[in-house]
Design a protein around this motif. Structure first.
Motif, PDB file in Angstrom:
ATOM      1  N   VAL A   1      70.309   7.134  80.698  1.00 31.37           N
ATOM      2  CA  VAL A   1      69.312   6.794  79.965  1.00 31.37           C
ATOM      3  C   VAL A   1      69.184   7.022  78.642  1.00 31.37           C
ATOM      4  O   VAL A   1      68.432   5.866  77.301  1.00 31.37           O
ATOM      5  N   MET A   2      69.770   7.851  78.182  1.00 27.68           N
ATOM      6  CA  MET A   2      69.853   8.234  76.442  1.00 27.68           C
ATOM      7  C   MET A   2      70.703   6.092  75.338  1.00 27.68           C
ATOM      8  O   MET A   2      69.770   6.108  74.736  1.00 27.68           O
ATOM      9  N   LYS A   3      71.637   5.709  76.616  1.00 29.45           N
ATOM     10  CA  LYS A   3      71.363   4.236  75.723  1.00 29.45           C
ATOM     11  C   LYS A   3      70.501   3.330  76.232  1.00 29.45           C
ATOM     12  O   LYS A   3      70.078   2.039  74.923  1.00 29.45           O
ATOM     13  N   PHE A   4      70.000   3.377  76.926  1.00 35.68           N
ATOM     14  CA  PHE A   4      68.641   1.923  77.238  1.00 35.68           C
ATOM     15  C   PHE A   4      67.595   2.725  76.789  1.00 35.68           C
ATOM     16  O   PHE A   4      67.210   1.389  76.045  1.00 35.68           O
ATOM     17  N   ASN A   5      67.964   3.503  76.675  1.00 34.24           N
ATOM     18  CA  ASN A   5      66.223   3.716  75.486  1.00 34.24           C
ATOM     19  C   ASN A   5      66.337   4.424  73.123  1.00 34.24           C
ATOM     20  O   ASN A   5      65.757   4.212  73.192  1.00 34.24           O
ATOM     21  N   LYS A   6      68.257   3.884  73.772  1.00 32.51           N
ATOM     22  CA  LYS A   6      68.424   3.444  71.976  1.00 32.51           C
ATOM     23  C   LYS A   6      68.052   5.200  71.822  1.00 32.51           C
ATOM     24  O   LYS A   6      68.073   5.455  70.365  1.00 32.51           O
ATOM     25  N   PHE A   7      68.631   5.867  72.262  1.00 28.30           N
ATOM     26  CA  PHE A   7      68.700   7.387  71.070  1.00 28.30           C
ATOM     27  C   PHE A   7      69.116   7.228  70.139  1.00 28.30           C
ATOM     28  O   PHE A   7      70.484   6.870  70.370  1.00 28.30           O
ATOM     29  N   SER A   8      68.908   8.041  68.632  1.00 26.12           N
ATOM     30  CA  SER A   8      69.714   7.865  67.725  1.00 26.12           C
ATOM     31  C   SER A   8      70.724   8.386  67.219  1.00 26.12           C
ATOM     32  O   SER A   8      70.402   9.315  65.982  1.00 26.12           O
ATOM     33  N   LEU A   9      71.052   9.152  67.884  1.00 23.08           N
ATOM     34  CA  LEU A   9      71.746   9.855  68.352  1.00 23.08           C
ATOM     35  C   LEU A   9      73.710   9.930  67.734  1.00 23.08           C
ATOM     36  O   LEU A   9      73.833   8.491  67.841  1.00 23.08           O
ATOM     37  N   PRO A  10      74.170  10.401  66.942  1.00 24.23           N
ATOM     38  CA  PRO A  10      75.872  10.305  66.645  1.00 24.23           C
ATOM     39  C   PRO A  10      76.699   9.781  67.932  1.00 24.23           C
ATOM     40  O   PRO A  10      76.711  10.483  69.283  1.00 24.23           O
ATOM     41  N   PRO A  11      77.625   9.479  67.864  1.00 24.84           N
ATOM     42  CA  PRO A  11      78.076   8.744  69.293  1.00 24.84           C
ATOM     43  C   PRO A  11      79.159  10.456  69.768  1.00 24.84           C
ATOM     44  O   PRO A  11      79.692  10.720  70.560  1.00 24.84           O
ATOM     45  N   GLU A  12      79.376  11.155  68.868  1.00 23.89           N
ATOM     46  CA  GLU A  12      79.409  13.232  69.127  1.00 23.89           C
ATOM     47  C   GLU A  12      78.324  13.568  70.709  1.00 23.89           C
ATOM     48  O   GLU A  12      79.010  13.608  71.674  1.00 23.89           O
ATOM     49  N   ALA A  13      77.781  12.647  70.297  1.00 24.92           N
ATOM     50  CA  ALA A  13      75.891  13.382  71.258  1.00 24.92           C
ATOM     51  C   ALA A  13      76.736  13.037  72.425  1.00 24.92           C
ATOM     52  O   ALA A  13      76.123  13.517  73.372  1.00 24.92           O
ATOM     53  N   PHE A  14      77.087  11.700  72.033  1.00 20.52           N
ATOM     54  CA  PHE A  14      76.419  10.146  73.826  1.00 20.52           C
ATOM     55  C   PHE A  14      78.012  11.106  74.250  1.00 20.52           C
ATOM     56  O   PHE A  14      77.498  11.192  75.845  1.00 20.52           O
ATOM     57  N   TYR A  15      79.356  11.346  74.192  1.00 22.29           N
ATOM     58  CA  TYR A  15      80.576  12.304  74.226  1.00 22.29           C
ATOM     59  C   TYR A  15      80.192  13.129  75.086  1.00 22.29           C
ATOM     60  O   TYR A  15      80.614  13.308  76.143  1.00 22.29           O
ATOM     61  N   MET A  16      79.571  14.072  75.106  1.00 27.80           N
ATOM     62  CA  MET A  16      78.698  15.153  74.562  1.00 27.80           C
ATOM     63  C   MET A  16      77.977  15.435  76.240  1.00 27.80           C
ATOM     64  O   MET A  16      78.777  15.990  77.694  1.00 27.80           O
ATOM     65  N   ILE A  17      77.195  14.329  76.305  1.00 30.05           N
ATOM     66  CA  ILE A  17      76.440  14.123  77.412  1.00 30.05           C
ATOM     67  C   ILE A  17      76.726  13.353  78.531  1.00 30.05           C
ATOM     68  O   ILE A  17      76.875  14.438  79.684  1.00 30.05           O
ATOM     69  N   ARG A  18      77.758  12.826  78.344  1.00 26.29           N
ATOM     70  CA  ARG A  18      78.493  11.842  79.450  1.00 26.29           C
ATOM     71  C   ARG A  18      79.577  12.967  79.979  1.00 26.29           C
ATOM     72  O   ARG A  18      80.200  12.675  81.089  1.00 26.29           O
ATOM     73  N   PHE A  19      80.275  13.872  79.349  1.00 31.79           N
ATOM     74  CA  PHE A  19      81.956  14.315  79.601  1.00 31.79           C
ATOM     75  C   PHE A  19      81.509  15.787  79.758  1.00 31.79           C
ATOM     76  O   PHE A  19      82.768  16.050  80.334  1.00 31.79           O
ATOM     77  N   HIS A  20      80.074  16.036  80.543  1.00 28.35           N
ATOM     78  CA  HIS A  20      80.704  17.567  80.065  1.00 28.35           C
ATOM     79  C   HIS A  20      81.244  18.195  81.274  1.00 28.35           C
ATOM     80  O   HIS A  20      81.176  19.793  81.341  1.00 28.35           O
ATOM     81  N   SER A  21      80.991  17.440  81.793  1.00 27.05           N
ATOM     82  CA  SER A  21      81.401  17.890  83.811  1.00 27.05           C
ATOM     83  C   SER A  21      82.294  17.301  83.904  1.00 27.05           C
ATOM     84  O   SER A  21      83.304  17.667  85.424  1.00 27.05           O
ATOM     85  N   PHE A  22      83.465  17.138  82.902  1.00 26.57           N
ATOM     86  CA  PHE A  22      84.726  16.133  83.396  1.00 26.57           C
ATOM     87  C   PHE A  22      85.606  17.257  82.842  1.00 26.57           C
ATOM     88  O   PHE A  22      86.566  17.025  82.114  1.00 26.57           O
ATOM     89  N   TYR A  23      85.540  18.626  83.728  1.00 28.98           N
ATOM     90  CA  TYR A  23      86.761  19.267  83.652  1.00 28.98           C
ATOM     91  C   TYR A  23      88.265  18.546  83.512  1.00 28.98           C
ATOM     92  O   TYR A  23      88.904  19.501  82.512  1.00 28.98           O
ATOM     93  N   PRO A  24      88.082  17.983  84.845  1.00 22.51           N
ATOM     94  CA  PRO A  24      89.951  17.691  84.512  1.00 22.51           C
ATOM     95  C   PRO A  24      90.088  16.925  83.543  1.00 22.51           C
ATOM     96  O   PRO A  24      91.477  17.393  83.128  1.00 22.51           O
TER      97      PRO A  24
END
Length: 285
Positions: free
Chosen positions: A201-224
């Motif tokens: 959703v963030m990519k499609f709607n072109k959120f102007s957040l830094p790359p760190e934010a996209f990583y946090m959202i995409r991987f916050h449940s990637f506990y392994p």
């Protein structure tokens, strides 16, 4: 309309010992016992059976048109209050309060990073998937890459993947599976859930957040990965550089029924300002 979604297994069932030691159920913190533990196990059994390469690709096709709903970020925050945690149906404050609590914790610790504050508000918005009819095992819980053999720190790994057809497929059942060594997580197909959906959703709607934010959202449940230190064979240097940011975010993403509930009405103008700065207007979901 209220939609029942079960306890997020990522929040209910977490390792509290070194990941190298936490190899069996007994090594994990168990917030309650009996029926809840069984329900969490059942959720992971369903997830680890049905989350396949074909399933995930199908979900990307199904939701990739972002035609389910048009709404602002703040409307999505309010929509979270339509989700009821079936483990605690009488909870006395709205789900959206967790978003504000997370955001305010980050704001206190990182006052100079307004984009990070916004990540706290955004991080669980992908759970609106439940309102679109998605089952719990395709919305919440720890995430993992599909298309390769699950690694040691994937929760319940040894008891929940027996019926996953990908593990009988030689293309997908080795340590690398369908990937090249150190290809980068941006080229990895993650299991489908609220993290991946919100990232898209963030990519499609072109959120102007830094790359760190996209990583946090995409991987916050990637506990392994961020807690278990697995899947290093897929990581690029960029992934390793971003890992500390994901770990920093996860310090604040703790589900607590804090008695000091935020005054959401007072906080809304500040966060609306951040939304207007980084992801304004009516978005496609």
């Amino acid at each position: 309309m209220k939609v029942t979604v079960g306890p997020d297994p990522s929040l209910v069932y977490r390792p509290d010992v070194d990941p190298e030691v936490a190899k069996d159920k007994a090594s994990f913190r168990n917030y309650t016992s009996g029926p809840l533990l069984d329900r969490v196990f059942t959720t992971y059994k369903l997830m680890h059976t049905h989350q396949t390469v074909d399933f995930v690709r199908g979900k990307h096709a199904q939701f990739g048109g972002f035609s389910y709903k048009k709404m602002t970020v703040m409307e999505a925050v309010d929509l979270l209050d339509g989700l009821v945690d079936e483990s605690d149906p009488d909870v006395d404050f709205p789900n959206s309060f967790h978003a504000f609590q997370t955001a305010e914790g980050i704001r206190k610790a990182h006052p100079d990073k307004d984009w990070f504050h916004l990540v706290g508000l955004l991080h669980d918005l992908g759970k609106v998937l439940a309102l679109f009819g998605e089952p719990q095992w395709a919305v919440v819980g720890d995430t993992f890459p599909v298309g390769c053999r699950p690694q040691a720190s994937v929760v319940f790994r040894d008891s929940t993947f027996q019926d996953n057809p990908d593990l009988q497929d030689p293309r997908y059942s080795t340590e690398l599976g369908m990937y090249q060594p150190h290809c980068g997580l941006d080229r990895v197909l993650m299991s489908w859930g609220h993290d991946e959906y919100m990232y898209q959703v963030m990519k499609f709607n072109k959120f102007s957040l830094p790359p760190e934010a996209f990583y946090m959202i995409r991987f916050h449940s990637f506990y392994p990965w961020h807690t278990g230190s697995d899947y290093q064979q897929l990581c690029s240097q960029q992934d390793l550089a971003m890992l500390p940011w994901v770990q920093e975010f996860n310090k604040f993403d703790l589900y607590t029924k804090c008695p000091d509930l935020p005054d959401v009405d007072k906080l809304r103008p500040y966060y609306q300002g951040l939304i207007d700065k980084y992801c304004p207007g009516i978005l496609s979901w």
